[in-house]
Scaffold this active site. Structure first.
Site, PDB file in Angstrom:
ATOM      1  N   GLU A 333      50.680  76.815   1.355  1.00 29.92           N
ATOM      2  CA  GLU A 333      49.571  75.853   1.347  1.00 29.92           C
ATOM      3  C   GLU A 333      48.216  76.519   1.111  1.00 29.92           C
ATOM      4  OE1 GLU A 333      52.115  75.947   3.360  1.00 29.92           O
ATOM      5  OE2 GLU A 333      52.760  73.955   4.005  1.00 29.92           O
ATOM      6  N   LYS A 442      57.451  79.585  25.940  1.00 25.30           N
ATOM      7  CA  LYS A 442      56.584  79.098  27.019  1.00 25.30           C
ATOM      8  C   LYS A 442      57.237  79.437  28.351  1.00 25.30           C
ATOM      9  CE  LYS A 442      54.910  75.471  24.028  1.00 25.30           C
ATOM     10  NZ  LYS A 442      55.947  75.461  22.971  1.00 25.30           N
ATOM     11  N   TRP A 447      52.196  81.840  27.489  1.00 27.18           N
ATOM     12  CA  TRP A 447      52.901  82.025  26.226  1.00 27.18           C
ATOM     13  C   TRP A 447      53.327  83.469  26.059  1.00 27.18           C
ATOM     14  CZ3 TRP A 447      49.340  79.035  22.256  1.00 27.18           C
ATOM     15  CH2 TRP A 447      49.528  77.646  22.453  1.00 27.18           C
TER      16      TRP A 447
HETATM   17  P1  ADP Z   1      57.104  78.483   4.078  1.00 28.93           P
HETATM   18  O1  ADP Z   1      57.630  77.954   2.811  1.00 28.93           O
HETATM   19  O2  ADP Z   1      58.123  78.850   5.113  1.00 28.93           O
HETATM   20  O3  ADP Z   1      55.919  77.743   4.612  1.00 28.93           O
HETATM   21  P2  ADP Z   1      55.249  80.490   3.604  1.00 28.93           P
HETATM   22  O4  ADP Z   1      55.363  81.751   2.869  1.00 28.93           O
HETATM   23  O5  ADP Z   1      54.259  79.531   3.161  1.00 28.93           O
HETATM   24  O6  ADP Z   1      56.640  79.887   3.588  1.00 28.93           O
HETATM   25  O7  ADP Z   1      55.122  80.810   5.145  1.00 28.93           O
HETATM   26  C1  ADP Z   1      53.892  80.871   5.756  1.00 28.93           C
HETATM   27  C2  ADP Z   1      54.057  81.337   7.181  1.00 28.93           C
HETATM   28  O8  ADP Z   1      54.602  82.640   7.242  1.00 28.93           O
HETATM   29  C3  ADP Z   1      52.759  81.440   7.926  1.00 28.93           C
HETATM   30  O9  ADP Z   1      52.325  80.195   8.378  1.00 28.93           O
HETATM   31  C4  ADP Z   1      53.117  82.394   9.046  1.00 28.93           C
HETATM   32  O10 ADP Z   1      53.781  81.729  10.108  1.00 28.93           O
HETATM   33  C5  ADP Z   1      54.106  83.315   8.396  1.00 28.93           C
HETATM   34  N1  ADP Z   1      53.428  84.548   7.978  1.00 28.93           N
HETATM   35  C6  ADP Z   1      52.965  84.875   6.759  1.00 28.93           C
HETATM   36  N2  ADP Z   1      52.426  86.106   6.757  1.00 28.93           N
HETATM   37  C7  ADP Z   1      52.545  86.573   8.022  1.00 28.93           C
HETATM   38  C8  ADP Z   1      52.167  87.785   8.688  1.00 28.93           C
HETATM   39  N3  ADP Z   1      51.588  88.799   8.040  1.00 28.93           N
HETATM   40  N4  ADP Z   1      52.434  87.882  10.002  1.00 28.93           N
HETATM   41  C9  ADP Z   1      53.042  86.887  10.681  1.00 28.93           C
HETATM   42  N5  ADP Z   1      53.412  85.742  10.118  1.00 28.93           N
HETATM   43  C10 ADP Z   1      53.177  85.574   8.809  1.00 28.93           C
END
Ligand code: ADP
Length: 545
Positions: A333, A442, A447
């Site tokens: 997004e 939780k 958390w």
């Molecule tokens: P999806 O199709 O599953 O949404 P994305 O690639 O758009 O695939 O995923 C985005 C999500 O990936 C983020 O909202 C986050 O939760 C996780 N994410 C991306 N980069 C990182 C990072 N460097 N560290 C932790 N989480 C990450």
């Protein structure tokens, strides 16, 4: 009063035209589906993208039509990136790792008019073709001699299609807000949703990638895109590469440690981008073969994103590879880039362990991305590095709504988009992801970060991969369970692993139990599939003391 500067729309075709005039000889090196390497230049890509645009005109492709791809990273996919978007159609990259039913859903939802596919996906296309209602023809990304023997109506050959077409093509002057490409989110809950990028958002995002506090991409780079071109436009790299004339190295389907290492060596890669699992495979290969990457490679930056980069992974790159890690965060997004973890002048004298702690953070916002964290009541939390809350973002390359309005309204009244991530922001602006909102554990009203626990567990020499999930608990509501995959030939008891974690995380975070598995479930984009894991351990009971 308006400024008196030229009003030129920001278009993907102008990026290609710039590459053609400023960097025509810069190389695109691709590993083909058949195996051998293919070498060409931006001049070749440009010429063939124009032939493709002419071919699509003859197929009656109209502005705004969605054109699907099921393809690896390779030069023909690059031609589609520029040819399709340049002529005003919308490049719809489909993730071939999704379940066939999801691919069918996505292609039908997008109403793809044509589907271009790599030979690896011929059988998949044969299976799905009868159910892809809107697709007028299926185009195999190959030449006549390698056409697959499949039963598909309207099967075309890519090389035949563009062969004989003129390499002169006048790109239309489009509205810069016109859609240029689309990508569906993996839909961990509900059906996948389409994110529709525009020419303008793509150009602004690419500019950010080229800045020094972005990826610092330039014509001096040889950039290896391990991140697939079917996942958020390979993080925008095909466009950013053309914008600055970087050499691009496209690995095709060979993503194992050995193939990636060889590409890095032979193509003199300076910058490589991918998710943590890919880099773990690479490091295991280096370890197993006793290689000396610092000597053998020219790799000076590695971009890690898509999931949290474990500290141990960062440390190996920094010390054994002598490579700077750029930990990044973003999402489909967001085009996808939101933050990059680069150092500030104050870190010049920092010790290695302090730098590794810093690089475990996802980094600072680029210009173009505003961020804030809020609590459950919507109040903004302080940037103190401690208060964690829902991470909201805003900016010109961030989604405003999903394709066809799926999911309804997704921005709040002030235009903020809720990322679904829980994070802290420190006084220097470094954001750190604690968890996905739905994965956070939780325990007793507090958390526990599953990501922190996983990263700590990965630091143990016997652990290949780790996941932490919450298990229902009568007294504490939830308690963490550590699920590990051990490296082959290695052992580590529960007591040893918990003892290892004890010195690295708060005592009340310590998992209540350790479970051993042969493999962990992953999504089509290589992320741990916590929902599936929770299902797998649905009947698991902790010994409650
Ligand atoms: P999806 O199709 O599953 O949404 P994305 O690639 O758009 O695939 O995923 C985005 C999500 O990936 C983020 O909202 C986050 O939760 C996780 N994410 C991306 N980069 C990182 C990072 N460097 N560290 C932790 N989480 C990450």
């Amino acid at each position: 009063m308006l400024g008196l500067m030229q009003d030129q729309p920001l278009l993907i075709s102008s990026v290609l035209e710039h590459a053609l005039s400023a960097h025509p000889w810069s190389e695109i090196s691709s590993r083909t589906v058949e195996g051998p390497m293919h070498h060409c230049t931006y001049a070749d890509i440009g010429r063939r993208a124009k032939q493709l645009a002419n071919a699509m005109t003859s197929l009656d492709v109209q502005p705004g039509d969605r054109i699907g791809t099921l393809a690896w990273n390779g030069y023909r996919h690059m031609e589609l990136y520029f040819g399709v978007s340049g002529m005003g159609a919308i490049l719809h990259t489909i993730n071939p790792r999704l379940f066939p039913e999801q691919i069918e859903f996505i292609a039908n939802h997008a109403e793809d008019q044509y589907l271009f596919f790599d030979l690896s996906f011929a059988a998949l296309v044969e299976q799905l073709a009868p159910r892809m209602k809107s697709v007028k023809a299926f185009i195999a990304l190959t030449d006549r001699s390698r056409m697959p023997a499949i039963e598909v109506p309207n099967l075309l050959c890519y090389e035949d299609l563009i062969d004989g077409q003129s390499s002169e093509y006048a790109w239309p002057v489009l509205d810069e807000r016109a859609a240029s490409s689309m990508c569906y989110t993996s839909g961990t809950t509900g059906n996948p949703k389409g994110v529709l990028f525009s020419h303008r958002s793509t150009i602004l995002h690419s500019l950010a990638l080229c800045t020094s506090d972005g990826f610092g991409l330039s014509s001096a780079d040889s950039a290896l895109l391990v991140v697939p071109m079917f996942h958020v436009n390979a993080w925008g790299m095909p466009y950013a590469g053309a914008m600055c004339g970087a050499k691009l190295v496209l690995p095709g389907p060979a993503l194992d440690g050995e193939s990636i290492y060889e590409l890095m060596r032979t193509e003199e890669v300076t910058l490589a981008l991918g998710v943590p699992t890919v880099w773990m495979m690479l490091q295991q290969h280096v370890e197993a073969r006793g290689l000396d990457p610092a000597k053998e490679l020219r790799l000076n930056r590695v971009v890690i994103g898509g999931a949290a980069a474990p500290r141990a992974l960062v440390e190996t790159f920094e010390t054994r590879f002598d490579t700077r890690v750029l930990h990044v965060w973003g999402m489909t997004e967001m085009s996808p880039l939101g933050t990059v973890c680069t150092r500030l002048p104050k870190h010049r004298t920092a010790r290695l362990d302090e730098l590794l702690d810093l690089q475990a953070k996802q980094g600072r916002a680029l210009f173009g991305v505003s961020m804030k964290v809020i609590d459950a009541d919507g109040s903004e939390l302080p940037h103190d590095g401690k208060a964690s809350g829902h991470l909201l973002v805003k900016g010109p390359w961030i989604v405003s709504q999903y394709f066809r309005g799926e999911g309804g309204r997704i921005l709040d009244d002030a235009g903020w988009f809720d990322t679904g991530d829980i994070a802290t922001i420190d006084p220097d602006g470094y954001m750190q992801i604690t968890d996905r909102a739905k994965d956070v554990i939780k325990s007793g009203g507090e958390w526990i970060s599953s990501i922190d626990l996983e990263n700590a567990a990965i630091g143990h020499p016997a652990v290949a991969e780790a996941a932490v999930i919450g298990i229902p608990h009568a007294k504490w509501q939830e308690r963490p369970l550590l699920v590990v995959v051990l490296k082959s030939g290695k052992a580590a008891s529960k007591e040893e692993l918990l003892g290892f974690l004890e010195t690295r995380v708060a005592k009340w975070w310590l998992p209540d139990d350790v479970a051993y598995v042969d493999e962990l479930p992953h999504t089509a984009t290589g992320k741990l599939q916590k929902m599936k894991l929770r299902e797998q351990f649905r009947d698991y009971r902790l010994a409650e003391g």
